[in-house]
Scaffold this active site. Structure first.
Site, PDB file in Angstrom:
ATOM      1  CB  CYS A 193      -0.915   0.019   1.219  1.00  0.00           C
ATOM      2  SG  CYS A 193      -2.071  -1.352   1.270  1.00  0.00           S
TER       3      CYS A 193
HETATM    4  C1  BEZ Z   1       0.541  -4.649   1.815  1.00  0.00           C
HETATM    5  O1  BEZ Z   1       0.171  -3.512   1.523  1.00  0.00           O
HETATM    6  O2  BEZ Z   1       1.731  -4.981   1.754  1.00  0.00           O
HETATM    7  C2  BEZ Z   1      -0.465  -5.673   2.233  1.00  0.00           C
HETATM    8  C3  BEZ Z   1      -1.578  -5.281   2.956  1.00  0.00           C
HETATM    9  C4  BEZ Z   1      -2.497  -6.240   3.348  1.00  0.00           C
HETATM   10  C5  BEZ Z   1      -2.311  -7.576   3.005  1.00  0.00           C
HETATM   11  C6  BEZ Z   1      -1.198  -7.940   2.249  1.00  0.00           C
HETATM   12  C7  BEZ Z   1      -0.267  -6.990   1.855  1.00  0.00           C
END
Ligand code: BEZ
Length: 214
Positions: free
Chosen positions: A45
């Protein structure tokens, strides 16, 4: 509720990192991109929101505003913005909705219980100036999205709204386009005076109308 292409994008009021908004008022008479991310302070994210900030001018060139949403609070978003800036070297330049009550996430069906928990998956909605949903996509939490693809789709929709064309596989702005099969030979000659390449009678490739040398 499952939202379909052509549906009116549901309106809502919500708190964001830029204050409280009425979504439809915030969209104004331009295009909008509403996208969800699973959670603040997570790696993928952070890269996505950093990239989005770097593309702000590209969205603005298309008269499109961009807004993110997750089920975290506005306070968390503001604290996380410092990490996003560490990644992109750009201060956060678009609002993030604090959706702790999941109002927006549920309205746009962004929470998919089969994906593990009650945070949103990675959804994108492209909304046109009539507030209609023109594109939606849904990615798993593990896969960061390709934001240039979102710009590419906006280019395609804006072009095909204006001309009787569609855009073929892997099209990029400036590439040849497909003449609508609904256009007769006569109509096509009028609209494409430079001619076209006919692969089959229904697959006619022509120069992109707004890129032709006049
Ligand atoms: C991420 O942004 O890395 C992420 C967020 C939630 C689940 C898996 C990855």
């Amino acid at each position: 509720m499952t939202l379909k292409l052509g549906d009116t994008a549901p309106n809502f009021t919500a708190d964001t990192t830029e204050g409280r908004i009425d979504f439809h008022e915030w969209l104004g008479d331009g295009w909008g991109v509403l996208f969800s991310h699973p959670a603040d302070f997570t790696p993928v994210c952070t890269t996505e929101l950093g990239e989005t900030g770097l593309l702000k001018e590209q969205f603005a060139k298309r008269n499109a505003r961009i807004i993110a949403v997750s089920v975290d609070s506005v306070e968390d978003h503001k604290a996380w913005a410092r990490d996003i800036e560490k990644y992109s070297s750009e201060p956060l330049n678009f609002p993030i909705i604090g959706d702790t009550d999941r109002q927006v996430s549920e309205l746009y069906d962004m929470i998919h219980p089969g994906e593990g928990d009650t945070s949103s998956v990675r959804c994108v909605f492209v909304i046109d100036p009539n507030k209609k949903i023109r594109m939606s996509l849904t990615y798993p939490k593990s896969a960061g999205r390709n934001f240039p693809e979102i710009l590419r789709v906006i280019d395609s929709i804006q072009l095909t709204d204006e001309y009787s064309v569609s855009t073929p596989v892997n099209w990029q702005d400036g590439d040849d386009v497909v003449i609508s099969p609904a256009l007769s030979e006569e109509q096509a000659k009028e609209q494409f005076p430079e001619g076209w390449k006919e692969i089959t009678p229904y697959l006619r490739l022509a120069k992109q109308p707004n890129k032709r040398v006049r």
